[in-house]
Motif scaffolding. Structure first.
Motif, PDB file in Angstrom:
ATOM      1  N   GLU A 184      34.772 -20.255 -45.954  1.00 25.78           N
ATOM      2  CA  GLU A 184      35.897 -20.897 -45.819  1.00 25.78           C
ATOM      3  C   GLU A 184      35.884 -22.339 -46.089  1.00 25.78           C
ATOM      4  OE1 GLU A 184      37.818 -18.358 -42.124  1.00 25.78           O
ATOM      5  OE2 GLU A 184      36.626 -20.397 -41.801  1.00 25.78           O
ATOM      6  N   ARG A 185      34.764 -22.908 -45.988  1.00 27.04           N
ATOM      7  CA  ARG A 185      34.577 -24.457 -46.238  1.00 27.04           C
ATOM      8  C   ARG A 185      34.350 -24.376 -47.571  1.00 27.04           C
ATOM      9  NH1 ARG A 185      30.182 -26.643 -42.102  1.00 27.04           N
ATOM     10  NH2 ARG A 185      30.344 -28.554 -43.643  1.00 27.04           N
ATOM     11  N   ALA A 186      33.426 -23.501 -48.387  1.00 28.19           N
ATOM     12  CA  ALA A 186      33.332 -23.619 -49.641  1.00 28.19           C
ATOM     13  C   ALA A 186      34.384 -23.312 -50.322  1.00 28.19           C
ATOM     14  CB  ALA A 186      31.981 -22.457 -50.006  1.00 28.19           C
ATOM     15  N   TYR A 187      35.122 -22.409 -50.193  1.00 26.38           N
ATOM     16  CA  TYR A 187      36.346 -22.176 -50.686  1.00 26.38           C
ATOM     17  C   TYR A 187      37.264 -23.264 -50.940  1.00 26.38           C
ATOM     18  CZ  TYR A 187      40.932 -20.097 -52.042  1.00 26.38           C
ATOM     19  OH  TYR A 187      42.158 -19.917 -52.587  1.00 26.38           O
ATOM     20  N   ALA A 188      37.132 -24.069 -49.689  1.00 32.00           N
ATOM     21  CA  ALA A 188      38.156 -25.198 -49.529  1.00 32.00           C
ATOM     22  C   ALA A 188      37.775 -26.399 -50.774  1.00 32.00           C
ATOM     23  CB  ALA A 188      38.140 -25.971 -48.245  1.00 32.00           C
ATOM     24  N   GLY A 223      41.365 -13.269 -53.901  1.00 30.28           N
ATOM     25  CA  GLY A 223      40.393 -13.138 -54.882  1.00 30.28           C
ATOM     26  C   GLY A 223      40.510 -12.185 -56.034  1.00 30.28           C
ATOM     27  N   LEU A 224      41.598 -11.344 -55.765  1.00 29.08           N
ATOM     28  CA  LEU A 224      41.587 -10.414 -57.043  1.00 29.08           C
ATOM     29  C   LEU A 224      42.733 -11.356 -58.135  1.00 29.08           C
ATOM     30  CD1 LEU A 224      41.307  -7.727 -57.854  1.00 29.08           C
ATOM     31  CD2 LEU A 224      43.355  -6.900 -57.054  1.00 29.08           C
ATOM     32  N   ASP A 282      38.749 -22.340 -56.907  1.00 27.99           N
ATOM     33  CA  ASP A 282      38.824 -21.673 -58.500  1.00 27.99           C
ATOM     34  C   ASP A 282      37.480 -20.654 -58.239  1.00 27.99           C
ATOM     35  OD1 ASP A 282      36.771 -23.824 -58.599  1.00 27.99           O
ATOM     36  OD2 ASP A 282      36.960 -24.021 -60.580  1.00 27.99           O
ATOM     37  N   ASP A 283      36.796 -20.577 -57.297  1.00 28.41           N
ATOM     38  CA  ASP A 283      35.608 -19.786 -57.141  1.00 28.41           C
ATOM     39  C   ASP A 283      36.053 -18.397 -56.417  1.00 28.41           C
ATOM     40  OD1 ASP A 283      32.423 -19.931 -57.151  1.00 28.41           O
ATOM     41  OD2 ASP A 283      33.037 -18.732 -55.785  1.00 28.41           O
ATOM     42  N   LYS A 306      27.921 -22.405 -50.027  1.00 35.97           N
ATOM     43  CA  LYS A 306      28.351 -21.110 -50.564  1.00 35.97           C
ATOM     44  C   LYS A 306      26.917 -20.293 -49.931  1.00 35.97           C
ATOM     45  CE  LYS A 306      28.448 -18.593 -54.881  1.00 35.97           C
ATOM     46  NZ  LYS A 306      28.982 -18.467 -56.271  1.00 35.97           N
ATOM     47  N   TYR A 307      25.812 -20.931 -50.454  1.00 37.77           N
ATOM     48  CA  TYR A 307      24.674 -20.307 -50.119  1.00 37.77           C
ATOM     49  C   TYR A 307      24.212 -20.104 -48.794  1.00 37.77           C
ATOM     50  CZ  TYR A 307      24.411 -20.189 -55.455  1.00 37.77           C
ATOM     51  OH  TYR A 307      24.889 -19.839 -56.582  1.00 37.77           O
TER      52      TYR A 307
END
Length: 545
Positions: free
Chosen positions: A398-402, A434-435, A406-407, A378-379
């Motif tokens: 994309e990888r962080a969301y995978a 996201g919304l 829930d983020d 993410k960072y």
């Protein structure tokens, strides 16, 4: 099978890439991509084939594929313009062009059940049997630690947390689950914690036959929880007949802390940190600090404390200085130079202080150790976004969301990266997802003002200006003095065509802006409508002072 090319060996039996310095950590997806390319080296492999094989026909963006190809090239040092190993065939796909020597692996490994099946296991989230939902952090923590430990074994494929935690709370058919995740074995378990005692049950299931290889129940004092985890890990290794390298054996035997109370505090602190509200970050900071007091040599606790300091510094909710936000991550690295969380925490501290090149280096070091570490992904994405590397930023988001679906912040930031790249359809999809997640967050935590402010920016980008202003107004009522809420609400008003309100909010937030938000304000595409406003340039000058 072992494929040798250049200075490298790709061992598909042991699921290992080896170079002159021994085994090199690579993400499972990157390993699978290398394997597919080398096994089809006699022809050009199309992008559609890669999507079907590596992503199992799931819809992924062009940047995700580009990121994986780039990572595969970096893994084998094929980073020159001449592309001596993986060559791009423009308009067609990719081809593995290095000379390859293929040979069978050792008979002992090939005949073992682990090698024959690819040595793969899914760790399901252990069920919390304590009757107290507040104990969920403990059962989840044990599951995550088992995933982390087993993922250190080069001869074993372990799906990341997001893959198995998607099944949390659901009735699971082990055989079907193994087919869906592409693994041979599955570990199920439960945890009952009561006072100073803990009962942990675990069972290893063969996904092909549905039979149990072993099952065990541990009734122990809480202080023995690490011994239980170690025993479960070694039982799995023995059952799958996996040969451990000396470094791997040492790594999985390493106990993060000898103080179980510090461990409990660390797990609890991590739970609050991931909520990412100002109050939850303050709570997490206090809990992590207590963990460091209970065990002054607990590197993971210092890394968690450093993350809290960085995030609170950004929201102006802390009296931290640049020196203090670096101090905890420095201590974490001193205690454990090989800890992925420590490198990620150091990277976040450096990013917060606008030291982007150094931050990116630390994030890459963290991902080399743990390719699925959420904070590093993410960072690192935010670092790339701050420096205008939008393609790379999108790939990391994309990888962080995978890893942590829930983020909602990752989706909103991913949408902005898509927007900055001109990929408006994908940006809209990410915004709507996201919304939806922000709406669920506000149902659970209606006091979360910054979530409402981020939702307002999403609505404004989608053209729903009336709702956007309503949400921004709500956010300002909830957190009127929070710099991030003020800033995101300003973005929503700017996108909605209300320049005066946006400028007024930015003027209120300017004295509070610190760290990486200073750079973001200057380049944020959400504020493009304000660029010609006579008060905006004065704002930027005041931020830069």
């Amino acid at each position: 099978m072992i494929y040798r090319f250049g200075d490298w060996e790709l061992d598909t039996d042991r699921y290992e890439l080896r170079g002159a310095d021994g085994a090199k950590p690579v993400e499972p997806q990157v390993f699978d991509l290398l394997r597919y390319l080398v096994e089809n080296r006699d022809r050009t492999v199309t992008k559609d084939e890669i999507h079907k094989t590596i992503w199992k026909e799931r819809i992924v963006s062009e940047s995700a594929l580009s990121s994986r190809i780039k990572a595969a090239r970096q893994a084998v040092n094929d980073t020159g313009d001449d592309q001596k190993i993986i060559r791009t065939i423009h308009g067609r796909g990719f081809r593995f062009v290095a000379e390859v020597e293929a040979s069978e692996g050792s008979r002992e490994v090939v005949n073992s059940p682990a090698a024959a099946t690819g040595a793969s296991i899914a760790i399901l989230p252990f069920v919390n049997m304590s009757g107290d939902p507040e104990q969920e952090y403990f059962s989840d923590g044990i599951s995550e630690d088992l995933i982390t430990d087993l993922a250190k074994i080069s001869g074993l494929f372990v799906p990341a947390r997001n893959s198995t935690f998607a099944y949390k709370g659901a009735a699971v058919n082990a055989q079907r689950l193994c087919q869906e995740l592409g693994v041979r074995y599955v570990l199920e378990g439960s945890v009952r914690k009561a006072g100073k005692r803990v009962r942990i049950g675990a069972q290893l299931i063969d996904g092909e036959t549905g039979g149990h290889l072993w099952a065990e129940r541990y009734d122990r004092d809480l202080v023995d929880v690490f011994l239980v985890q170690d025993d479960i890990t070694r039982r799995i290794v023995e059952s799958l007949r996996i040969r451990l390298l000396p470094k791997e054996s040492e790594a999985i035997a390493k106990v993060p802390t000898s103080n179980v109370e510090a461990y409990e505090h660390y797990l609890r602190g991590r739970q609050f940190f991931h909520r990412q509200t100002k109050s939850s970050l303050e709570i997490a900071k206090r809990i992590f600090r207590r963990a460091t007091e209970l065990d002054p040599n607990y590197a993971r606790a210092f890394a968690g404390l450093a993350d809290c300091e960085s995030e609170l510094y950004m929201s102006s909710a802390s009296d931290a200085t640049p020196e203090t936000i670096l101090a905890a991550s420095t201590r974490a690295l001193e205690l454990d130079p090989d800890l992925a969380e420590a490198h990620a925490a150091r990277g976040l501290a450096l990013l917060t202080l606008d030291r982007h090149d150094e931050a990116e280096t630390e994030f890459r070091r963290a991902m080399a150790v743990d390719p699925n570490l959420f904070e590093a992904l993410k960072y690192c994405a935010r670092t790339c976004q701050a420096t205008g590397q939008y393609v790379e930023a999108a790939a990391y988001f994309e990888r962080a969301y995978a890893v942590r679906p829930d983020d909602f912040r990752c989706l909103i930031l991913l949408a902005q990266a898509y927007k900055d790249m001109g990929r408006h359809a994908e940006a809209e999809t990410a915004l709507r997802r996201g919304l939806e997640k922000i709406e669920r967050e506000l149902e659970r935590h209606p006091e979360h003002g910054n979530a409402a402010a981020l939702g307002a920016t999403a609505l404004a980008r989608l053209g729903e200006t009336g709702r956007a202003r309503d949400w921004a107004s709500l956010a300002l009522l909830l957190e009127p003095d929070d710099v991030l809420t003020l800033y995101n609400a300003a973005c929503a008003y700017a996108l909605s065509g209300d320049a005066e309100t946006a400028i007024g909010l930015l003027e209120r937030s300017t004295p509070l802006i610190r760290g990486r938000l200073r750079v973001r304000a200057r380049h944020d595409s959400d504020l493009v409508s304000l660029r010609t406003h006579p008060r905006f340039e004065a704002l930027l000058r005041s931020i830069d002072r």
